[in-house]
Design a protein around this motif. Structure first.
Motif, PDB file in Angstrom:
ATOM      1  N   UNK A 208      -6.244  12.567 -12.702  1.00 33.74           N
ATOM      2  CA  UNK A 208      -5.380  11.785 -11.780  1.00 33.74           C
ATOM      3  C   UNK A 208      -6.121  10.244 -12.023  1.00 33.74           C
ATOM      4  N   UNK A 209      -5.442   9.349 -12.247  1.00 35.74           N
ATOM      5  CA  UNK A 209      -6.144   8.063 -12.576  1.00 35.74           C
ATOM      6  C   UNK A 209      -5.771   7.074 -11.186  1.00 35.74           C
ATOM      7  N   UNK A 210      -6.496   7.246 -10.149  1.00 35.64           N
ATOM      8  CA  UNK A 210      -6.621   6.490  -9.126  1.00 35.64           C
ATOM      9  C   UNK A 210      -5.205   6.195  -8.662  1.00 35.64           C
ATOM     10  N   UNK A 211      -4.539   7.117  -8.428  1.00 41.52           N
ATOM     11  CA  UNK A 211      -3.201   7.184  -7.874  1.00 41.52           C
ATOM     12  C   UNK A 211      -3.117   7.096  -6.408  1.00 41.52           C
ATOM     13  N   UNK A 212      -1.870   6.435  -5.985  1.00 39.04           N
ATOM     14  CA  UNK A 212      -1.955   5.921  -4.655  1.00 39.04           C
ATOM     15  C   UNK A 212      -1.001   7.093  -3.928  1.00 39.04           C
ATOM     16  N   UNK A 213      -1.572   7.722  -2.953  1.00 38.86           N
ATOM     17  CA  UNK A 213      -0.745   8.631  -2.211  1.00 38.86           C
ATOM     18  C   UNK A 213       0.334   8.265  -1.322  1.00 38.86           C
ATOM     19  N   UNK A 214       1.569   8.826  -1.477  1.00 37.68           N
ATOM     20  CA  UNK A 214       2.694   8.485  -0.574  1.00 37.68           C
ATOM     21  C   UNK A 214       2.451   8.955   0.905  1.00 37.68           C
ATOM     22  N   UNK A 215       1.466   9.823   1.282  1.00 40.68           N
ATOM     23  CA  UNK A 215       1.175  10.427   2.615  1.00 40.68           C
ATOM     24  C   UNK A 215       0.704  11.494   2.420  1.00 40.68           C
ATOM     25  N   UNK A 216       0.526  12.454   3.355  1.00 41.79           N
ATOM     26  CA  UNK A 216      -0.103  13.984   3.206  1.00 41.79           C
ATOM     27  C   UNK A 216       0.991  14.786   2.321  1.00 41.79           C
ATOM     28  N   UNK A 217       0.314  15.633   1.479  1.00 38.59           N
ATOM     29  CA  UNK A 217       0.984  16.440   0.776  1.00 38.59           C
ATOM     30  C   UNK A 217       1.566  17.693   1.491  1.00 38.59           C
ATOM     31  N   UNK A 218       2.653  18.235   1.114  1.00 36.42           N
ATOM     32  CA  UNK A 218       3.454  19.377   1.825  1.00 36.42           C
ATOM     33  C   UNK A 218       4.300  19.961   0.661  1.00 36.42           C
ATOM     34  N   UNK A 219       4.756  21.215   0.998  1.00 33.61           N
ATOM     35  CA  UNK A 219       5.518  21.891   0.077  1.00 33.61           C
ATOM     36  C   UNK A 219       7.091  21.420   0.450  1.00 33.61           C
ATOM     37  N   UNK A 220       7.814  21.054  -0.704  1.00 28.48           N
ATOM     38  CA  UNK A 220       9.023  20.570  -0.516  1.00 28.48           C
ATOM     39  C   UNK A 220       9.322  19.338   0.405  1.00 28.48           C
ATOM     40  N   UNK A 221       8.450  18.517   0.565  1.00 27.71           N
ATOM     41  CA  UNK A 221       8.533  17.639   1.463  1.00 27.71           C
ATOM     42  C   UNK A 221       7.609  16.410   1.004  1.00 27.71           C
ATOM     43  N   UNK A 222       7.802  15.025   1.621  1.00 29.34           N
ATOM     44  CA  UNK A 222       6.979  14.028   1.547  1.00 29.34           C
ATOM     45  C   UNK A 222       6.622  13.424   3.068  1.00 29.34           C
ATOM     46  N   UNK A 223       5.855  14.059   3.578  1.00 27.60           N
ATOM     47  CA  UNK A 223       5.795  13.527   4.850  1.00 27.60           C
ATOM     48  C   UNK A 223       4.891  11.854   4.903  1.00 27.60           C
ATOM     49  N   UNK A 224       5.443  10.954   5.946  1.00 27.99           N
ATOM     50  CA  UNK A 224       4.816   9.953   6.145  1.00 27.99           C
ATOM     51  C   UNK A 224       3.488   9.930   6.575  1.00 27.99           C
ATOM     52  N   UNK A 225       2.825   8.835   6.406  1.00 29.25           N
ATOM     53  CA  UNK A 225       1.524   8.715   7.138  1.00 29.25           C
ATOM     54  C   UNK A 225       1.617   8.490   8.347  1.00 29.25           C
ATOM     55  N   UNK A 226       0.829   9.077   9.237  1.00 26.90           N
ATOM     56  CA  UNK A 226       0.499   8.788  10.699  1.00 26.90           C
ATOM     57  C   UNK A 226      -1.080   8.446  10.836  1.00 26.90           C
TER      58      UNK A 226
END
Length: 253
Positions: A208-226
Protein backbone atom coordinates in the motif's frame (compact mmCIF):
# COMPACT_ATOMS: atom_id res chain seq x y z
CA UNK A 1 14.05 -21.67 4.61
CA UNK A 2 14.98 -22.27 8.21
CA UNK A 3 17.04 -19.10 8.54
CA UNK A 4 15.21 -16.82 6.10
CA UNK A 5 15.38 -13.25 7.39
CA UNK A 6 12.14 -11.37 7.85
CA UNK A 7 12.79 -7.79 6.72
CA UNK A 8 12.80 -4.91 9.16
CA UNK A 9 12.26 -1.55 7.53
CA UNK A 10 14.93 1.08 8.00
CA UNK A 11 14.91 4.77 8.68
CA UNK A 12 15.63 5.72 5.07
CA UNK A 13 12.38 4.33 3.65
CA UNK A 14 10.19 5.77 6.38
CA UNK A 15 11.90 9.15 6.08
CA UNK A 16 11.05 9.13 2.37
CA UNK A 17 7.39 8.46 3.12
CA UNK A 18 7.29 11.32 5.61
CA UNK A 19 9.01 13.74 3.21
CA UNK A 20 6.18 13.23 0.72
CA UNK A 21 3.96 15.30 3.03
CA UNK A 22 6.58 17.40 4.84
CA UNK A 23 7.73 20.94 4.11
CA UNK A 24 11.14 22.50 4.63
CA UNK A 25 11.27 24.56 7.82
CA UNK A 26 12.17 28.11 6.68
CA UNK A 27 13.65 29.17 10.02
CA UNK A 28 16.78 27.08 9.39
CA UNK A 29 19.43 27.87 6.80
CA UNK A 30 20.68 25.09 4.54
CA UNK A 31 23.32 23.04 6.43
CA UNK A 32 22.79 25.19 9.54
CA UNK A 33 25.08 23.71 12.21
CA UNK A 34 22.88 25.18 14.95
CA UNK A 35 19.94 23.09 13.81
CA UNK A 36 19.14 20.41 16.43
CA UNK A 37 20.35 16.92 15.51
CA UNK A 38 17.88 14.00 15.44
CA UNK A 39 17.75 11.82 18.54
CA UNK A 40 20.10 8.84 18.51
CA UNK A 41 18.49 5.40 18.75
CA UNK A 42 19.69 1.82 18.39
CA UNK A 43 18.11 0.28 15.30
CA UNK A 44 16.42 -3.08 15.49
CA UNK A 45 17.50 -6.37 13.99
CA UNK A 46 15.82 -8.61 11.45
CA UNK A 47 13.71 -11.59 12.45
CA UNK A 48 14.23 -15.11 11.18
CA UNK A 49 11.75 -17.93 10.94
CA UNK A 50 13.22 -19.29 14.18
CA UNK A 51 13.28 -16.14 16.27
CA UNK A 52 11.93 -12.56 16.31
CA UNK A 53 14.27 -9.65 15.80
CA UNK A 54 14.99 -6.87 18.27
CA UNK A 55 12.80 -3.74 18.03
CA UNK A 56 14.36 -0.26 17.71
CA UNK A 57 15.34 1.17 21.07
CA UNK A 58 12.64 3.86 20.97
CA UNK A 59 9.80 1.46 20.15
CA UNK A 60 6.97 0.54 22.51
CA UNK A 61 6.97 -3.26 22.64
CA UNK A 62 3.36 -4.44 22.64
CA UNK A 63 4.22 -8.14 22.78
CA UNK A 64 7.62 -9.46 23.87
CA UNK A 65 6.81 -13.15 23.66
CA UNK A 66 5.88 -13.52 27.33
CA UNK A 67 2.41 -12.21 28.14
CA UNK A 68 -0.53 -10.10 27.02
CA UNK A 69 -0.37 -7.64 29.89
CA UNK A 70 -0.61 -4.68 27.49
CA UNK A 71 -3.76 -6.07 25.84
CA UNK A 72 -7.36 -6.65 26.89
CA UNK A 73 -10.63 -7.88 25.46
CA UNK A 74 -12.89 -5.22 23.96
CA UNK A 75 -14.89 -5.01 27.20
CA UNK A 76 -11.70 -4.36 29.19
CA UNK A 77 -11.44 -7.84 30.70
CA UNK A 78 -8.19 -9.80 30.69
CA UNK A 79 -6.94 -11.03 27.31
CA UNK A 80 -8.18 -14.55 26.56
CA UNK A 81 -5.92 -15.45 23.64
CA UNK A 82 -3.34 -18.21 24.12
CA UNK A 83 0.32 -17.41 24.79
CA UNK A 84 3.02 -20.06 24.24
CA UNK A 85 6.49 -20.52 22.75
CA UNK A 86 7.06 -16.80 22.18
CA UNK A 87 3.84 -16.11 20.27
CA UNK A 88 0.16 -15.66 21.00
CA UNK A 89 -2.71 -17.22 19.14
CA UNK A 90 -6.31 -16.23 18.46
CA UNK A 91 -8.73 -18.29 20.54
CA UNK A 92 -11.81 -18.44 18.31
CA UNK A 93 -15.01 -16.85 19.59
CA UNK A 94 -13.29 -15.00 22.47
CA UNK A 95 -13.48 -11.65 20.66
CA UNK A 96 -10.97 -9.11 19.43
CA UNK A 97 -8.03 -7.82 21.46
CA UNK A 98 -7.34 -4.13 22.09
CA UNK A 99 -4.22 -2.43 23.39
CA UNK A 100 -4.71 -0.83 26.78
CA UNK A 101 -2.96 2.31 25.49
CA UNK A 102 -4.17 4.48 22.63
CA UNK A 103 -2.17 5.30 19.49
CA UNK A 104 -2.56 7.52 16.45
CA UNK A 105 0.13 8.40 13.89
CA UNK A 106 2.61 5.56 14.09
CA UNK A 107 5.09 3.11 12.65
CA UNK A 108 3.80 -0.37 13.46
CA UNK A 109 5.54 -3.73 13.09
CA UNK A 110 3.50 -6.96 13.28
CA UNK A 111 4.52 -10.55 12.61
CA UNK A 112 1.92 -13.25 12.00
CA UNK A 113 1.72 -16.89 10.98
CA UNK A 114 -1.22 -18.57 9.26
CA UNK A 115 -2.54 -21.96 10.42
CA UNK A 116 -0.71 -24.96 8.96
CA UNK A 117 -2.08 -27.16 7.50
CA UNK A 118 -4.45 -24.63 5.95
CA UNK A 119 -8.19 -25.06 6.34
CA UNK A 120 -11.06 -23.50 4.42
CA UNK A 121 -10.96 -21.20 1.43
CA UNK A 122 -11.66 -17.62 0.38
CA UNK A 123 -12.33 -15.47 3.49
CA UNK A 124 -12.65 -18.59 5.65
CA UNK A 125 -8.90 -19.23 5.59
CA UNK A 126 -6.65 -17.83 8.29
CA UNK A 127 -8.68 -14.64 8.64
CA UNK A 128 -7.78 -11.94 11.16
CA UNK A 129 -6.94 -8.25 10.90
CA UNK A 130 -4.88 -5.37 12.26
CA UNK A 131 -7.15 -2.43 13.09
CA UNK A 132 -5.36 0.91 13.32
CA UNK A 133 -7.16 3.07 15.91
CA UNK A 134 -9.58 0.15 16.08
CA UNK A 135 -11.23 1.44 12.88
CA UNK A 136 -9.00 0.96 9.84
CA UNK A 137 -8.26 -2.67 8.96
CA UNK A 138 -5.19 -4.08 7.26
CA UNK A 139 -6.42 -7.55 6.38
CA UNK A 140 -4.67 -10.64 7.69
CA UNK A 141 -5.50 -13.70 5.59
CA UNK A 142 -3.90 -16.82 4.16
CA UNK A 143 -3.57 -15.57 0.58
CA UNK A 144 -0.89 -18.06 -0.44
CA UNK A 145 -2.25 -19.87 -3.52
CA UNK A 146 -5.76 -19.04 -2.32
CA UNK A 147 -8.31 -16.81 -4.07
CA UNK A 148 -10.64 -14.22 -2.62
CA UNK A 149 -11.87 -10.76 -3.62
CA UNK A 150 -8.97 -8.38 -4.28
CA UNK A 151 -9.78 -5.81 -1.60
CA UNK A 152 -10.05 -8.54 1.03
CA UNK A 153 -6.80 -10.46 0.60
CA UNK A 154 -3.70 -10.20 2.77
CA UNK A 155 -2.30 -6.64 3.03
CA UNK A 156 -5.49 -5.07 1.65
CA UNK A 157 -6.99 -2.00 3.24
CA UNK A 158 -10.16 -3.97 3.76
CA UNK A 159 -12.90 -3.05 1.30
CA UNK A 160 -10.95 -0.08 -0.08
CA UNK A 161 -7.56 -0.92 -1.59
CA UNK A 162 -6.22 -4.27 -2.85
CA UNK A 163 -2.50 -4.73 -2.24
CA UNK A 164 -0.22 -3.79 -5.12
CA UNK A 165 1.12 -7.38 -5.11
CA UNK A 166 0.46 -10.65 -3.32
CA UNK A 167 3.63 -11.19 -1.28
CA UNK A 168 2.22 -13.92 0.96
CA UNK A 169 4.41 -16.67 2.38
CA UNK A 170 3.15 -20.26 2.77
CA UNK A 171 1.03 -21.03 5.86
CA UNK A 172 3.09 -21.83 8.92
CA UNK A 173 5.86 -19.36 8.02
CA UNK A 174 6.24 -16.06 9.83
CA UNK A 175 5.24 -12.98 7.84
CA UNK A 176 5.68 -9.26 8.52
CA UNK A 177 3.63 -6.11 8.17
CA UNK A 178 5.46 -2.80 8.48
CA UNK A 179 2.91 -0.02 8.52
CA UNK A 180 3.14 3.78 8.46
CA UNK A 181 -0.17 5.32 9.53
CA UNK A 182 -1.31 8.91 9.73
CA UNK A 183 -4.72 9.21 11.33
CA UNK A 184 -7.48 11.63 10.37
CA UNK A 185 -7.83 15.14 11.72
CA UNK A 186 -11.01 17.05 12.54
CA UNK A 187 -11.60 20.70 13.36
CA UNK A 188 -13.43 22.00 16.41
CA UNK A 189 -16.76 21.56 14.63
CA UNK A 190 -16.05 17.93 13.77
CA UNK A 191 -15.33 18.60 10.09
CA UNK A 192 -12.71 16.36 8.49
CA UNK A 193 -9.57 18.37 7.71
CA UNK A 194 -7.22 15.47 6.85
CA UNK A 195 -8.15 11.93 5.81
CA UNK A 196 -6.21 8.98 7.19
CA UNK A 197 -3.37 7.63 5.07
CA UNK A 198 -1.45 4.37 5.24
CA UNK A 199 1.61 2.71 3.73
CA UNK A 200 2.08 -1.05 4.15
CA UNK A 201 5.01 -3.32 3.40
CA UNK A 202 4.19 -7.03 3.40
CA UNK A 203 7.27 -9.19 3.88
CA UNK A 204 9.38 -6.19 2.89
CA UNK A 205 7.44 -5.53 -0.34
CA UNK A 206 5.40 -2.35 -0.86
CA UNK A 207 1.73 -3.32 -0.80
CA UNK A 208 0.00 0.00 0.00
CA UNK A 209 1.65 3.22 -1.18
CA UNK A 210 0.50 6.11 1.03
CA UNK A 211 -3.16 5.54 0.14
CA UNK A 212 -5.92 7.86 1.36
CA UNK A 213 -8.67 6.11 3.29
CA UNK A 214 -12.31 6.92 2.52
CA UNK A 215 -13.22 6.38 6.19
CA UNK A 216 -13.35 3.39 8.54
CA UNK A 217 -13.22 -0.03 6.88
CA UNK A 218 -16.25 -2.35 6.92
CA UNK A 219 -17.76 -5.40 5.23
CA UNK A 220 -19.84 -4.45 2.17
CA UNK A 221 -19.94 -0.82 3.32
CA UNK A 222 -18.00 2.45 3.08
CA UNK A 223 -18.77 4.26 6.32
CA UNK A 224 -18.02 7.99 6.34
CA UNK A 225 -15.62 9.59 8.78
CA UNK A 226 -17.05 10.65 12.12
CA UNK A 227 -15.09 12.78 14.62
CA UNK A 228 -12.75 10.71 16.77
CA UNK A 229 -9.91 11.47 19.20
CA UNK A 230 -6.40 11.68 17.81
CA UNK A 231 -5.50 8.37 19.46
CA UNK A 232 -7.45 5.15 19.99
CA UNK A 233 -6.45 1.57 20.89
CA UNK A 234 -4.98 -0.75 18.28
CA UNK A 235 -7.05 -3.92 17.75
CA UNK A 236 -6.50 -7.46 16.44
CA UNK A 237 -9.47 -9.34 15.04
CA UNK A 238 -10.89 -12.68 16.15
CA UNK A 239 -12.38 -14.15 12.96
CA UNK A 240 -12.58 -17.71 14.31
CA UNK A 241 -9.18 -18.77 12.99
CA UNK A 242 -6.11 -19.63 15.15
CA UNK A 243 -3.77 -17.07 13.58
CA UNK A 244 -0.54 -16.52 15.53
CA UNK A 245 1.21 -13.23 16.30
CA UNK A 246 4.63 -12.28 17.66
CA UNK A 247 7.08 -9.35 17.86
CA UNK A 248 4.59 -6.48 17.79
CA UNK A 249 6.04 -3.03 18.37
CA UNK A 250 5.01 0.53 17.64
CA UNK A 251 6.68 3.94 17.38
CA UNK A 252 4.65 7.10 17.83
CA UNK A 253 5.19 9.60 15.02
Amino acid sequence: MKHTCLPIIGVLFFSTVAICRAQVDPKWQIHDRNRPAPPVITPGTASTQDSPGRPPSDAIVLFDGKDLSLWAQKDGSAAKWKVENGYFEVVPKTGELHTKDAFGDCQLHVEFSEPNPPKGEDQDRGNSGVFLMGLYEIQVLDSYQSKTYADGQAAAVYGQYPPLVNASRPPGQWQTYDIIFHGPRFDANGKLTRPARVTVLHNGVLAQDNVELTGPTAHHARPPYTPTPGTLPLALQDHNHPVRYRNIWIRNL
